[in-house]
Design an enzyme around this catalytic site. Structure first.
Site, PDB file in Angstrom:
ATOM      1  CE1 TYR A   1      -4.174   1.039  -0.333  1.00 50.81           C
ATOM      2  CE2 TYR A   1      -4.508  -1.029   0.807  1.00 50.81           C
ATOM      3  CZ  TYR A   1      -4.994  -0.001   0.039  1.00 50.81           C
ATOM      4  OH  TYR A   1      -6.293  -0.017  -0.365  1.00 50.81           O
TER       5      TYR A   1
ATOM      6  CD  GLU B   1      -4.399   5.229   0.995  1.00 49.47           C
ATOM      7  OE1 GLU B   1      -4.144   5.663   2.127  1.00 49.47           O
ATOM      8  OE2 GLU B   1      -5.517   4.796   0.673  1.00 49.47           O
TER       9      GLU B   1
ATOM     10  CG  ASP C   1      -7.099  10.453 -24.363  1.00 44.17           C
ATOM     11  OD1 ASP C   1      -6.100   9.698 -24.466  1.00 44.17           O
ATOM     12  OD2 ASP C   1      -8.202  10.057 -23.961  1.00 44.17           O
TER      13      ASP C   1
ATOM     14  CB  THR D   1      -3.855   3.787 -22.421  1.00 42.58           C
ATOM     15  OG1 THR D   1      -3.583   3.880 -23.816  1.00 42.58           O
ATOM     16  CG2 THR D   1      -5.308   4.092 -22.168  1.00 42.58           C
TER      17      THR D   1
ATOM     18  CE  LYS E   1      -6.314   2.203 -25.556  1.00 46.93           C
ATOM     19  NZ  LYS E   1      -7.277   3.313 -25.515  1.00 46.93           N
TER      20      LYS E   1
ATOM     21  NE  ARG F   1      -5.426  -4.347 -20.594  1.00 43.32           N
ATOM     22  CZ  ARG F   1      -6.004  -3.762 -21.637  1.00 43.32           C
ATOM     23  NH1 ARG F   1      -6.980  -2.896 -21.473  1.00 43.32           N
ATOM     24  NH2 ARG F   1      -5.622  -4.062 -22.862  1.00 43.32           N
TER      25      ARG F   1
HETATM   26  C1  PLP Z   1      -8.319   3.587 -24.829  1.00 40.57           C
HETATM   27  C2  PLP Z   1      -8.571   5.005 -24.621  1.00 40.57           C
HETATM   28  C3  PLP Z   1      -8.699   5.572 -23.336  1.00 40.57           C
HETATM   29  C4  PLP Z   1      -8.714   4.847 -22.036  1.00 40.57           C
HETATM   30  O1  PLP Z   1      -9.056   3.588 -21.935  1.00 40.57           O
HETATM   31  P1  PLP Z   1      -9.132   2.766 -20.582  1.00 40.57           P
HETATM   32  O2  PLP Z   1      -9.825   1.562 -21.052  1.00 40.57           O
HETATM   33  O3  PLP Z   1      -9.869   3.544 -19.583  1.00 40.57           O
HETATM   34  O4  PLP Z   1      -7.711   2.512 -20.165  1.00 40.57           O
HETATM   35  C5  PLP Z   1      -8.822   6.936 -23.229  1.00 40.57           C
HETATM   36  N1  PLP Z   1      -8.830   7.703 -24.300  1.00 40.57           N
HETATM   37  C6  PLP Z   1      -8.710   7.210 -25.549  1.00 40.57           C
HETATM   38  C7  PLP Z   1      -8.685   8.153 -26.692  1.00 40.57           C
HETATM   39  C8  PLP Z   1      -8.599   5.844 -25.759  1.00 40.57           C
HETATM   40  O5  PLP Z   1      -8.507   5.372 -26.987  1.00 40.57           O
END
Ligand code: PLP
Length: 557
Positions: free
Chosen positions: A198, A200, A344, A370, A373, A379
């Site tokens: 933990y 935090e 994002d 993320t 990807k 993840r």
């Molecule tokens: C995949 C994605 C996310 C976040 O995905 P999580 O499943 O919450 O990890 C956020 N923004 C975009 C543009 C994505 O393609």
């Protein structure tokens, strides 16, 4: 020549004789140091670790039979320990198995024969032809299952699920644009004991004691993220991409404030304000769209809309947008309308890291992503921001919206950031795009309409409705042929989101397997073969066989 040597009490004397006789070798003697009873795994582990780390060229291990030593050493990755009784066997195991630890049974071999065997072992090179390399690869890759072999008895149902995923990754062509195949190192950290802590708070400022080991990992992750992307500040704690976005919203705006974002059905993401998501429920979302003709972002239109709407946040980045995004232009719009700029980059983070897409970091106030990807990590989520927002972001994530961070995943993120800094990752990112263009062209050349007419990144969208089918049916037929894609809406889609008019195709995972343009083009044609005659099960069977052949030649990490 550096050799780590170890023995238990039964092998102590033979060890001494070998060290004395081979003055040409630099031995690292890990013990034991006498004939008093001791445990063989202790010494096997010391030697095997040095071999696995590459600190020595070879290892030598001795006990009475040599068998226990070999068993213990072979539990280490990249260690191949062989019990030998003569020079001929030693030579053969070097050549064929690339053995790197030699085990002796002190009761079974004379000192003279042991020395001759050792000399044969270290003077023989491993064969590097395709056949032997392939077999050695298979030997190492048995870990994909053997790592979980304890589960086979302990929890057979979960073991079955993991085994099925291993088999699926091994034999299917994965074209899901939001997925990738993580490296072994990333998976190791993700499954490590760091999950037990933990923590935090943040490194150096935790609520619980005993956080020194996890502080090291999290600090490394933060520093590497900043270095990799050239950011002032990184928060590596968000559990996923949606949480990263939530962190930025919480840090910057109030419920009811306006976010201008690309709508979900045009390629945006749930967490960008979909009515079914917290973002759509808490904030006033104004969607922007792509141009109906070009199916690309129209920055002049966006500017006009932004000046009317005056959003608190202008959000860019997408889940299904095949074209490069002009972040400099978006910065200009933000400056003009007085919005914070949030990018994002979840889908393209790996391309940004590898220089295959322009980075939003110099322009944006906040960049979320993320890590799983194109970036190919575990993840998880990540927030990058300018120094002035560091404090607000950190308190929004903890205690604002999360409790204890997942330090095992954070360690895996750190590994991923380091991997992404290597020169090979630049090549990887460039290859993802080359593969995507090659596959896209193959599909287009077979008469399929590609949304926006092509791709600049790791994904493309095929309009399958134009050929009289739904995305749902197209994806199902491809799945049956060993090719995994997802149904996806296309801009101005007339089908329901459950059926969709398109499929989304991505090349991050096949590029991780080492596939190049030739294979990408072949897969493009396989896709067209299936879609040309979507109910023909015979074609699907043939394509599935081709998929098996391809995946057997290009192994996942
Ligand atoms: C995949 C994605 C996310 C976040 O995905 P999580 O499943 O919450 O990890 C956020 N923004 C975009 C543009 C994505 O393609």
């Amino acid at each position: 020549m550096k050799i780590a040597i170890g023995a238990d009490h039964g092998g102590f004397e033979l060890k001494s004789s070998i060290i004395k006789a081979c003055s040409n070798i630099m031995f690292t003697d890990v013990g034991c140091n006498g004939t008093e009873s001791c445990d063989y795994p202790d010494y096997a582990i010391k030697v095997a670790e040095k071999v696995a780390l590459g600190e020595v060229d070879f290892g030598v291990l001795i006990c009475r039979s040599g068998i226990g030593m070999a068993m213990a050493a072979n539990r280490f990755q990249n260690v191949r320990a062989a019990l030998c009784f003569d020079a001929a066997t030693a030579e053969q195991t070097r050549k064929h198995n690339g053995a790197n630890v030699l085990c002796f049974g002190a009761d079974k071999i004379t000192a003279e024969d042991a020395i001759a065997t050792l000399n044969a072992f270290i003077s023989t090179s491993a064969e590097t032809d395709e056949r032997h390399t392939r077999r050695q690869d298979k030997l190492e890759r048995a870990d994909r299952l053997s790592d979980f072999s304890g589960l086979a008895k302990y929890d057979p149902e979960i073991y079955a699920s993991i085994k099925a995923q291993v088999l699926q990754e091994d034999t299917e062509i994965n074209l899901i644009a939001s997925e990738n195949t993580s490296t072994r190192a990333v998976r190791e950290a993700a499954g490590s004991v760091l999950m037990n802590k933990y923590a935090e708070g943040y490194p150096g400022k935790r609520w619980y004691s005993g956080c020194i080991p996890v502080d090291t990992a999290e600090e490394l992750a933060r520093q590497r993220a900043c270095k990799l992307f050239g950011a002032d500040h990184a928060n590596v704690q968000p559990h996923c991409g949606s949480a990263a976005n939530m962190g930025v919203y919480l840090a910057t705006i109030k419920p009811g404030d306006t976010i201008l974002s690309l709508s979900l059905d045009q390629g945006g993401h749930l967490s960008h304000g979909s009515p079914v998501n917290f973002s759509g429920k808490l904030y006033n979302i104004v969607p922007y769209v792509v141009n109906k003709e070009t199916e690309c972002l129209d920055y002049d239109e966006l500017e006009k809309q932004a000046m009317e709407v005056k959003p608190k946040i202008l959000l860019s980045g997408a889940s299904a947008y095949p074209r490069a995004i002009d972040f400099k232009r978006i910065r200009e719009i933000c400056d003009k309308c007085g919005a914070l700029m949030l990018v994002d980059m979840a889908h393209i983070a790996g391309l940004v890291a590898g220089g295959a897409h322009e980075s939003p970091v110099p322009y944006a106030d906040f960049v979320t992503t993320t890590t799983h990807k194109t970036l190919r990590g575990p993840r998880g989520g990540l927030i990058l921001c300018k120094a002035e927002y560091a404090k607000a972001i950190d308190s929004a994530v903890f205690p604002g919206m999360q409790g204890g961070p997942l330090e095992n995943i954070i360690a895996a993120k750190a590994i991923c950031f380091r991997e992404a800094m290597q020169p090979e990752f630049k090549e990887y990112a460039a290859q993802i795009v080359k593969n995507c263009k090659a596959m896209c062209k193959a599909v287009a050349d077979r008469g399929y309409r590609i949304v926006s007419g092509g791709t600049d990144n790791h994904l493309f969208l095929v309009d399958v409705k134009q050929k009289g089918m739904t995305g749902k049916d197209a994806a199902a037929a491809l799945d049956n042929a060993g090719i995994v894609v997802n149904k996806n809406t296309i801009p101005y889609d007339t089908e329901s989101p459950f059926k969709c008019s398109g499929i989304r195709v991505g090349t991050a995972s096949i590029t991780t397997r080492g596939m190049k343009e030739a294979e990408a083009e072949q897969i493009g044609n396989m896709i067209a073969d299936v879609l040309d005659d979507i109910t023909n099960l015979e074609v699907q069977k043939q394509v599935k066989e081709k998929a098996r052949e391809l995946t057997a030649r290009f192994l996942v990490p």
